[in-house]
Write a protein that holds these residues in place. Sequence first.
Motif, PDB file in Angstrom:
ATOM      1  N   GLY A 113       6.789   5.715   1.511  1.00 31.74           N
ATOM      2  CA  GLY A 113       5.475   6.006   0.958  1.00 31.74           C
ATOM      3  C   GLY A 113       5.104   5.129  -0.223  1.00 31.74           C
ATOM      4  N   MET A 114       6.072   4.399  -0.774  1.00 31.78           N
ATOM      5  CA  MET A 114       5.790   3.508  -1.903  1.00 31.78           C
ATOM      6  C   MET A 114       4.867   2.388  -1.424  1.00 31.78           C
ATOM      7  N   THR A 115       3.861   2.042  -2.237  1.00 33.03           N
ATOM      8  CA  THR A 115       2.967   0.943  -1.896  1.00 33.03           C
ATOM      9  C   THR A 115       2.948  -0.077  -3.028  1.00 33.03           C
ATOM     10  N   VAL A 116       2.738  -1.319  -2.671  1.00 34.85           N
ATOM     11  CA  VAL A 116       2.579  -2.400  -3.645  1.00 34.85           C
ATOM     12  C   VAL A 116       1.406  -3.265  -3.217  1.00 34.85           C
ATOM     13  N   GLU A 117       0.792  -3.909  -4.179  1.00 38.50           N
ATOM     14  CA  GLU A 117      -0.254  -4.882  -3.903  1.00 38.50           C
ATOM     15  C   GLU A 117       0.423  -6.239  -3.763  1.00 38.50           C
ATOM     16  N   ASP A 118       0.249  -6.881  -2.620  1.00 36.32           N
ATOM     17  CA  ASP A 118       0.849  -8.188  -2.353  1.00 36.32           C
ATOM     18  C   ASP A 118      -0.194  -9.254  -2.681  1.00 36.32           C
ATOM     19  N   ARG A 119       0.004  -9.984  -3.765  1.00 36.80           N
ATOM     20  CA  ARG A 119      -0.971 -10.982  -4.207  1.00 36.80           C
ATOM     21  C   ARG A 119      -1.055 -12.169  -3.253  1.00 36.80           C
ATOM     22  N   GLN A 120       0.059 -12.516  -2.630  1.00 36.38           N
ATOM     23  CA  GLN A 120       0.064 -13.657  -1.710  1.00 36.38           C
ATOM     24  C   GLN A 120      -0.820 -13.366  -0.496  1.00 36.38           C
ATOM     25  N   ARG A 121      -0.723 -12.162   0.056  1.00 32.07           N
ATOM     26  CA  ARG A 121      -1.504 -11.794   1.236  1.00 32.07           C
ATOM     27  C   ARG A 121      -2.832 -11.130   0.891  1.00 32.07           C
ATOM     28  N   ASN A 122      -3.034 -10.809  -0.380  1.00 35.72           N
ATOM     29  CA  ASN A 122      -4.207 -10.057  -0.810  1.00 35.72           C
ATOM     30  C   ASN A 122      -4.353  -8.781   0.014  1.00 35.72           C
ATOM     31  N   ALA A 123      -3.251  -8.036   0.113  1.00 33.31           N
ATOM     32  CA  ALA A 123      -3.229  -6.802   0.905  1.00 33.31           C
ATOM     33  C   ALA A 123      -2.181  -5.855   0.341  1.00 33.31           C
TER      34      ALA A 123
END
Length: 152
Positions: free
Chosen positions: A95-105
């Motif tokens: 359930g942990m989420t992160v913002e991936d700057r490389q993919r912008n997702a």
Amino acid sequence: MTDTITYASHTPRLALPLLFAGQSQKETTVNEAIVLADLLLNPAVEGTTASPPPSPLPGQAWIVAASPSGAFAGHADQLAAWTEGGWRFIVPFPGMTVEDRQRNARSRFTTTWQYAVAPALPAGGSVVDTQARSAISALVTLLVSAGIFSAA
């Protein structure tokens, strides 16, 4: 590079270290908890990599890819964050989420890191409804730009 300190007593979800009665050098535990909280509250990663980047800045983090090497060895799927004290490895939880700057997702952890990928745009069929296709294309584009879907 300093070794990560392990703590016998920690919070159940984010594994933030807890003080214990009579502890000396409390600032070490408190500072470690603050660094981890800083990394884990609204987490963002630079991308995914199997080996440590050459010149990370404090606060930058990456998802450790499969078959990691170097300082990342043995930490596949974990978050690797660079701090002034060296690498901190964070074990993700379902359930942990992160913002991936490389993919912008956004990426969500289940048993591995998952990205919602944009569906294929409509094509073919016996009746071509250009307005419907246009609307669906616009929706998918907006969901990609909002980081809901990954473009790749």
